[in-house]
Design a protein around this motif. Structure first.
Motif, mmCIF file in Angstrom:
data_model
loop_
_atom_site.group_PDB
_atom_site.id
_atom_site.type_symbol
_atom_site.label_atom_id
_atom_site.label_comp_id
_atom_site.label_asym_id
_atom_site.label_seq_id
_atom_site.Cartn_x
_atom_site.Cartn_y
_atom_site.Cartn_z
ATOM 1 N N GLY A 128 9.362 9.482 -11.403
ATOM 2 C CA GLY A 128 8.618 8.570 -10.533
ATOM 3 C C GLY A 128 7.122 8.758 -10.663
ATOM 4 N N LYS A 129 6.692 9.998 -10.751
ATOM 5 C CA LYS A 129 5.259 10.295 -10.809
ATOM 6 C C LYS A 129 4.626 9.878 -12.132
ATOM 7 N N ILE A 130 5.373 9.971 -13.223
ATOM 8 C CA ILE A 130 4.785 9.624 -14.527
ATOM 9 C C ILE A 130 5.059 8.167 -14.915
ATOM 10 N N GLY A 131 5.706 7.401 -14.026
ATOM 11 C CA GLY A 131 5.863 5.966 -14.253
ATOM 12 C C GLY A 131 7.092 5.529 -15.019
ATOM 13 N N VAL A 132 7.987 6.468 -15.316
ATOM 14 C CA VAL A 132 9.189 6.113 -16.077
ATOM 15 C C VAL A 132 10.091 5.170 -15.279
ATOM 16 N N LEU A 133 10.259 5.446 -13.990
ATOM 17 C CA LEU A 133 11.137 4.615 -13.165
ATOM 18 C C LEU A 133 10.606 3.187 -13.058
ATOM 19 N N GLY A 134 9.288 3.053 -12.990
ATOM 20 C CA GLY A 134 8.685 1.731 -12.929
ATOM 21 C C GLY A 134 8.961 0.924 -14.180
ATOM 22 N N LYS A 135 8.934 1.567 -15.324
ATOM 23 C CA LYS A 135 9.211 0.879 -16.582
ATOM 24 C C LYS A 135 10.670 0.447 -16.673
ATOM 25 N N MET A 136 11.513 1.060 -15.899
ATOM 26 C CA MET A 136 12.934 0.707 -15.884
ATOM 27 C C MET A 136 13.248 -0.359 -14.838
ATOM 28 N N GLY A 137 12.224 -0.818 -14.125
ATOM 29 C CA GLY A 137 12.423 -1.892 -13.152
ATOM 30 C C GLY A 137 12.629 -1.426 -11.737
ATOM 31 N N LEU A 138 12.332 -0.142 -11.461
ATOM 32 C CA LEU A 138 12.475 0.403 -10.118
ATOM 33 C C LEU A 138 11.122 0.427 -9.410
ATOM 34 N N GLY A 139 11.123 0.057 -8.139
ATOM 35 C CA GLY A 139 9.894 0.050 -7.366
ATOM 36 C C GLY A 139 9.592 1.417 -6.778
ATOM 37 N N ASN A 140 8.389 1.553 -6.196
ATOM 38 C CA ASN A 140 8.003 2.834 -5.591
ATOM 39 C C ASN A 140 7.681 2.686 -4.111
ATOM 40 N N GLU A 141 8.177 1.598 -3.496
ATOM 41 C CA GLU A 141 7.909 1.365 -2.076
ATOM 42 C C GLU A 141 8.723 2.271 -1.158
ATOM 43 N N ALA A 142 9.806 2.825 -1.680
ATOM 44 C CA ALA A 142 10.656 3.719 -0.884
ATOM 45 C C ALA A 142 11.223 4.800 -1.801
ATOM 46 N N PRO A 143 11.314 6.037 -1.307
ATOM 47 C CA PRO A 143 11.866 7.117 -2.135
ATOM 48 C C PRO A 143 13.362 6.925 -2.366
ATOM 49 N N LEU A 144 13.791 7.196 -3.581
ATOM 50 C CA LEU A 144 15.217 7.118 -3.901
ATOM 51 C C LEU A 144 15.978 8.223 -3.172
ATOM 52 N N PRO A 145 17.215 7.961 -2.779
ATOM 53 C CA PRO A 145 18.003 9.016 -2.118
ATOM 54 C C PRO A 145 18.273 10.167 -3.071
#
Length: 407
Positions: A128-145
């Motif tokens: 999440g911090k290095i932006g990998v999740l964003g490139k996969m189409g995941l947002g950062n508005e809420a922490p993943l469980p």
């Protein structure tokens, strides 16, 4: 018990627009044209022409439209079917694959107790911090469980239950199994104290909610057919089925029948209970064990959308009235906005955050020590930036039983 009769014919919709006034997505974003147009209206149109509109991705399946519809139209089901048709001709992004597979991911991430989950949780934070999740189409508005260090199935096997005449089948669902096993173990302990033995059947799988939300309707049907067969077996033996998740109970009782016309749901749906609902039913028969100890705690309660649509009230609040010392504030904050996977997809996460603003602001301003909700995902939104923890009502009930037992 029993659910409202749903209409599978789009022509049952009388175009009154009450669903639009109840839709949290339509209020939060102009990108979505509303439940009626995206559901029944376009269902009629699609019988005549091909509709290739990406707006079908904006429905959160909160089912508030179904709850208020005066004609009982299955508006959300039409929306979900339209999403499935859309993805027959369009590719899913990586986020869909990740979010729809919580059960398989959970099995992998908890396969080695205390090791695999710890590594997975750390990996998600770094990604999440290095932006990998964003490139996969995941947002950062809420922490993943996060994943539990030991899943529910393993903990349940290690737990010694008393032998009881009354038995219930527990449908844990993927979230309790892999993310919140404490909730499942609280249920077991509470029911044992009420002279009820808990059965867990390994043939049961995820109810299908995250899979449906990401457009894989055909995969949901496989889960539905498999789960229905198992649930019907227990109901025929007179064994009730309990859940701790309002979304799971909704799927088992209503969604399977609406989406796939599985008539066998009728064989067991009157045996499916939310755990608090089940305990209050036993209370009405004079069978609830009320050896509750005092819990000095102020809590702020959030009513989940998938609880409201089932129409059996808020039994957790009724149960907590028996617990000395608990003060409950009713937040009355509307939809949480996360809505399963909706608040985690990059495309819809900003909308989910807007929808959940009222809930977060009310909880932040509340003098309550902790948030309270039956919905797993609602609790995540309650913790999202509020600085407060959110727990399942059963955790308070379990603590109260323990306190009385400890003297």
């Amino acid at each position: 018990m029993g659910t409202k009769i749903r209409q599978e014919n789009p022509d049952a919709c009388i175009s009154c627009n009450i669903c639009l006034t109840a839709c949290p997505v339509a209020k939060a974003s102009r990108l979505y044209r509303g439940p009626k147009l995206n559901g029944p209206a376009l269902t009629r149109m699609r019988k005549l022409v091909d509709d290739d509109d990406a707006v079908v991705k904006y429905c959160s399946n909160c089912k508030n439209c179904d709850r208020v519809c005066p004609s009982g139209t299955s508006i959300s089901a039409f929306n979900m079917k339209a999403r499935y048709e859309y993805f027959k001709h369009h590719e899913h992004d990586p986020a869909d694959l990740i979010l729809s597979n919580n059960e398989n991911m959970g099995k992998l991430m908890t396969s080695i107790p205390f090791v695999s989950a710890t590594c997975a949780n750390l990996g998600m934070k770094v990604a999440g911090k290095i932006g990998v999740l964003g490139k996969m189409g995941l947002g950062n508005e809420a922490p993943l469980p996060s994943y539990a260090t030991m899943n529910f199935a393993t903990r349940f096997k290690l737990y010694k239950q008393p032998s009881c005449t009354t038995k219930v089948l527990f449908f844990p669902g993927c979230y309790v199994n892999y993310n919140a096993p404490d909730v499942g173990m609280a249920l077991v302990e509470i029911l044992n104290r009420n002279n009820i033995e808990v059965i867990v059947d390994k043939r049961l799988s995820c109810c299908g909610s995250p899979i449906l939300s990401t457009g894989y309707l055909d995969k949901v049907e496989k889960h539905a057919v498999s789960n229905v067969k198992v649930l019907a077996e227990y109901a025929k033996q007179g064994i009730d089925i309990v859940t701790t998740c309002t979304t799971c109970s909704l799927f088992l009782k209503q969604e399977y029948e609406e989406l796939f016309n599985i008539k066998e749901v009728e064989d067991y749906k009157d045996h499916v209970w939310d755990t608090s609902e089940y305990l209050m039913m036993r209370n009405a028969k004079g069978m609830l064990v009320k050896s509750f100890g005092t819990i000095k705690k102020n809590v702020a309660y959030h009513t989940a959308c998938h609880l409201k649509v089932q129409g059996f009230g808020r039994p957790s609040l009724d149960l907590l009235k028996f617990v000395p010392g608990v003060e409950v504030e009713d937040l009355q904050a509307g939809c949480c906005g996360l809505s399963g996977v909706y608040g985690y997809k990059k495309e819809t996460a900003p909308i989910g955050r807007v929808i959940g603003t009222t809930l977060r602001e009310k909880l932040t301003a509340s003098e309550a020590d902790v948030g309270l909700s039956e919905c797993n995902i609602c609790r995540l939104q309650m913790e999202n930036g509020t600085g407060k923890k959110a727990i399942h009502p059963l955790m308070l009930l379990r603590d109260s039983y323990r306190k009385r037992a400890d003297g």
